[in-house]
Scaffold this motif. Structure first.
Motif, PDB file in Angstrom:
ATOM      1  N   SER A  21      10.344   0.123   0.496  1.00  0.00           N
ATOM      2  CA  SER A  21      10.498  -1.297  -0.027  1.00  0.00           C
ATOM      3  C   SER A  21      10.939  -1.260  -1.423  1.00  0.00           C
ATOM      4  O   SER A  21      10.505  -2.228  -2.132  1.00  0.00           O
ATOM      5  CB  SER A  21       9.026  -2.011   0.091  1.00  0.00           C
ATOM      6  N   ALA A  22      11.478  -0.261  -1.952  1.00  0.00           N
ATOM      7  CA  ALA A  22      11.906  -0.177  -3.132  1.00  0.00           C
ATOM      8  C   ALA A  22      13.417  -0.074  -3.557  1.00  0.00           C
ATOM      9  O   ALA A  22      13.982   0.545  -2.514  1.00  0.00           O
ATOM     10  CB  ALA A  22      11.416   1.074  -3.988  1.00  0.00           C
ATOM     11  N   GLY A  23      13.668  -0.858  -4.331  1.00  0.00           N
ATOM     12  CA  GLY A  23      15.499  -0.856  -4.811  1.00  0.00           C
ATOM     13  C   GLY A  23      15.480  -0.239  -6.203  1.00  0.00           C
ATOM     14  O   GLY A  23      14.989  -0.593  -7.040  1.00  0.00           O
ATOM     15  N   VAL A  57      12.421  -6.064   0.068  1.00  0.00           N
ATOM     16  CA  VAL A  57      12.497  -5.396  -1.260  1.00  0.00           C
ATOM     17  C   VAL A  57      11.211  -5.712  -2.012  1.00  0.00           C
ATOM     18  O   VAL A  57      11.349  -7.192  -2.266  1.00  0.00           O
ATOM     19  CB  VAL A  57      13.850  -5.407  -2.130  1.00  0.00           C
ATOM     20  N   ARG A  58       9.993  -5.022  -2.502  1.00  0.00           N
ATOM     21  CA  ARG A  58       8.952  -5.493  -3.152  1.00  0.00           C
ATOM     22  C   ARG A  58       9.101  -5.041  -4.396  1.00  0.00           C
ATOM     23  O   ARG A  58       8.536  -5.595  -5.195  1.00  0.00           O
ATOM     24  CB  ARG A  58       7.692  -4.694  -2.392  1.00  0.00           C
ATOM     25  N   VAL A  59       9.802  -4.055  -5.060  1.00  0.00           N
ATOM     26  CA  VAL A  59       9.719  -3.458  -6.337  1.00  0.00           C
ATOM     27  C   VAL A  59      11.250  -3.002  -6.667  1.00  0.00           C
ATOM     28  O   VAL A  59      11.962  -2.505  -5.699  1.00  0.00           O
ATOM     29  CB  VAL A  59       8.859  -2.407  -6.501  1.00  0.00           C
ATOM     30  N   ASP A 214       9.990   8.958  -7.455  1.00  0.00           N
ATOM     31  CA  ASP A 214      10.119   9.299  -5.926  1.00  0.00           C
ATOM     32  C   ASP A 214       8.789   8.680  -5.116  1.00  0.00           C
ATOM     33  O   ASP A 214       8.767   7.938  -4.253  1.00  0.00           O
ATOM     34  CB  ASP A 214       9.914  10.771  -5.615  1.00  0.00           C
ATOM     35  N   GLU A 215       7.573   8.513  -5.983  1.00  0.00           N
ATOM     36  CA  GLU A 215       6.609   7.793  -5.652  1.00  0.00           C
ATOM     37  C   GLU A 215       6.931   6.235  -5.497  1.00  0.00           C
ATOM     38  O   GLU A 215       6.184   5.674  -4.355  1.00  0.00           O
ATOM     39  CB  GLU A 215       5.621   8.060  -6.783  1.00  0.00           C
ATOM     40  N   LEU A 216       8.039   5.743  -6.064  1.00  0.00           N
ATOM     41  CA  LEU A 216       8.098   4.302  -5.744  1.00  0.00           C
ATOM     42  C   LEU A 216       8.638   3.820  -4.650  1.00  0.00           C
ATOM     43  O   LEU A 216       8.452   3.077  -3.921  1.00  0.00           O
ATOM     44  CB  LEU A 216       8.972   3.753  -7.039  1.00  0.00           C
ATOM     45  N   GLY A 217       9.764   5.109  -4.195  1.00  0.00           N
ATOM     46  CA  GLY A 217      10.242   5.013  -2.762  1.00  0.00           C
ATOM     47  C   GLY A 217       9.424   5.405  -1.769  1.00  0.00           C
ATOM     48  O   GLY A 217       9.868   5.020  -0.646  1.00  0.00           O
ATOM     49  N   ALA A 218       8.183   5.958  -1.671  1.00  0.00           N
ATOM     50  CA  ALA A 218       7.507   6.555  -0.696  1.00  0.00           C
ATOM     51  C   ALA A 218       6.256   5.685  -0.542  1.00  0.00           C
ATOM     52  O   ALA A 218       5.567   5.878   0.280  1.00  0.00           O
ATOM     53  CB  ALA A 218       7.036   7.951  -1.182  1.00  0.00           C
ATOM     54  N   THR A 219       6.125   4.657  -1.561  1.00  0.00           N
ATOM     55  CA  THR A 219       4.676   4.040  -1.232  1.00  0.00           C
ATOM     56  C   THR A 219       5.117   2.596  -0.380  1.00  0.00           C
ATOM     57  O   THR A 219       5.788   1.859  -0.868  1.00  0.00           O
ATOM     58  CB  THR A 219       4.271   3.513  -2.650  1.00  0.00           C
ATOM     59  N   PRO A 220       4.327   2.347   0.334  1.00  0.00           N
ATOM     60  CA  PRO A 220       4.617   1.391   1.590  1.00  0.00           C
ATOM     61  C   PRO A 220       3.741   0.063   0.977  1.00  0.00           C
ATOM     62  O   PRO A 220       2.376  -0.252   1.381  1.00  0.00           O
ATOM     63  CB  PRO A 220       4.079   1.736   2.829  1.00  0.00           C
ATOM     64  N   GLU A 226       1.355  -6.721  -3.872  1.00  0.00           N
ATOM     65  CA  GLU A 226       0.624  -5.330  -3.853  1.00  0.00           C
ATOM     66  C   GLU A 226       1.367  -4.550  -4.528  1.00  0.00           C
ATOM     67  O   GLU A 226       0.543  -3.500  -5.470  1.00  0.00           O
ATOM     68  CB  GLU A 226       0.877  -4.769  -2.380  1.00  0.00           C
ATOM     69  N   ALA A 227       2.636  -4.366  -4.880  1.00  0.00           N
ATOM     70  CA  ALA A 227       3.333  -3.539  -5.810  1.00  0.00           C
ATOM     71  C   ALA A 227       2.900  -3.984  -7.368  1.00  0.00           C
ATOM     72  O   ALA A 227       2.688  -2.951  -8.037  1.00  0.00           O
ATOM     73  CB  ALA A 227       4.811  -3.831  -5.676  1.00  0.00           C
TER      74      ALA A 227
END
Length: 376
Positions: A21-23, A57-59, A214-220, A226-227
């Motif tokens: 959910s990351a761009g 896209v959340r973040v 990488d954590e930004l892209g891996a966090t659901p 929530e972000a």
């Protein structure tokens, strides 16, 4: 799920990736220190608008590459954010009477407003050089991350310009009269000063940035809210801003006029004051007067009104004295084109700037209804 990094634009100067959910945006013009071209500005506007309206896209996060290695490898990631706008393009376009110069500033300032008002969490990885236009695409971020390698400045008076991209707005909101100091001198600051002056939020070791990316892209995240909560728990709670001591700066940069500031600095026995005076003597005398007025006007303005004022100002920088007569064209020539580092400023000395000379830069060539930024 990781998607393939997508090159945007013919030159691949902007890399875009959707992970979960990351761009994720990577500025990829390292040989030019990721300086923004008109195509890059348009690409950033397009993708940020698309992600703003995409509920998946959340973040959003943005970083730059450096001059070592190749994109996608650890040795090229981070290390350089953005050195500003493409000033060589400004020079060429001004001399050629190219309308793309006006388009650049209208669209860049539209991008700056979008970043400052972005409704979703937007994180700027301000590693390495962060100057001019790089500040414009990072100062509006929900989290502004700096590192031990950060070199931050708004150095426009060195090229006969002023700190634009919303510089009037964010510099004028620094504590005390730090805004006047940074805007007039173009002084480069590091991470600790940036945080103390309210121009950054958190300092991380540069080595920690790839893991965080990488954590930004891996966090659901289930939502942008929530972000935001994740950001608050990870950064904001631990980022107590140190009190910045601005007394020395305030003593000089609160004075009424540029001449008063320089006189006081030159009369001082303090080494810092003398050095600062010498720096101001190298800058465009005319633009020092314009910039002091800009920062003080902007202190009472909204972001949109400041950007509209800056759009008027930048028009006058290139059109008040057109072509090679422009103070800005001459400044860029000396610094980046001929590189003789001997700009022929007009007027040549601070003492030669007559009262009212700066006023013309604040005259708008447009009505409120026809202003290119009327819709901000």
């Amino acid at each position: 799920m990781t998607t393939e990094m997508k090159k945007i634009g013919a030159a691949g100067d902007v890399l875009v990736e959707r992970r979960g959910s990351a761009g994720l945006i990577t500025l990829n013009r390292p040989k030019a220190l990721n300086a923004l071209s008109l195509p890059m500005v348009r690409e950033l506007l397009g993708i940020l608008r698309a992600w703003r309206d995409d509920p998946e896209v959340r973040v959003v996060a943005i970083r730059g590459t450096n001059k070592i290695g190749r994109p996608g490898t650890p040795d090229s990631l981070f290390g350089g954010f953005c050195a500003g706008g493409d000033i060589r393009f400004f020079h060429q376009a001004a001399l050629a009477g190219d309308a793309a110069l006006d388009d650049f500033f209208t669209e860049e300032y539209t991008l700056n407003h979008l970043v400052q008002t972005y409704p979703k969490p937007y994180i700027a990885f301000m590693d390495g050089v962060v100057m001019g236009g790089g500040m414009g695409i990072s100062q509006g971020a929900r989290v502004r991350i700096v590192t031990e390698r950060t070199k931050m400045a708004m150095p426009e008076t060195n090229i006969g310009l002023f700190p634009d991209v919303g510089g009037g707005y964010f510099l004028s909101r620094c504590p005390g009269h730090v805004g006047e100091y940074l805007a007039l001198t173009g002084e480069t600051i590091g991470a600790d000063e940036a945080i103390g002056y309210g121009l950054a939020d958190v300092k991380l070791e540069a080595a920690a940035l790839p893991v965080l990316w990488d954590e930004l892209g891996a966090t659901p995240w289930g939502s942008a809210a929530e972000a935001d909560q994740w950001i608050a728990s990870k950064f904001i709670a631990d980022s107590a801003r140190p009190a910045s001591v601005t007394g020395q700066i305030d003593a000089y940069f609160s004075l009424l006029r540029v001449k008063h500031i320089v006189d006081a600095l030159e009369k001082s026995e303090d080494r810092w004051a003398r050095r600062t005076a010498a720096t101001l003597r190298k800058r465009s005398p005319l633009m020092l007067h314009v910039v002091l007025e800009q920062i003080r006007k902007a202190r009472g303005m909204s972001l949109a009104d400041d950007l509209r004022m800056e759009r008027d100002m930048v028009y006058q920088c290139f059109h008040l004295r057109p072509g090679a007569e422009s103070e800005t064209v001459e400044g860029i020539r000396a610094l980046a084109v001929d590189k003789d580092y001997k700009p022929q400023w007009k007027p040549a000395r601070i003492e030669d700037v007559k009262p009212g000379m700066a006023d013309a830069f604040f005259t708008s060539p447009w009505s409120a209804q026809t202003h290119p930024l009327r819709d901000l």
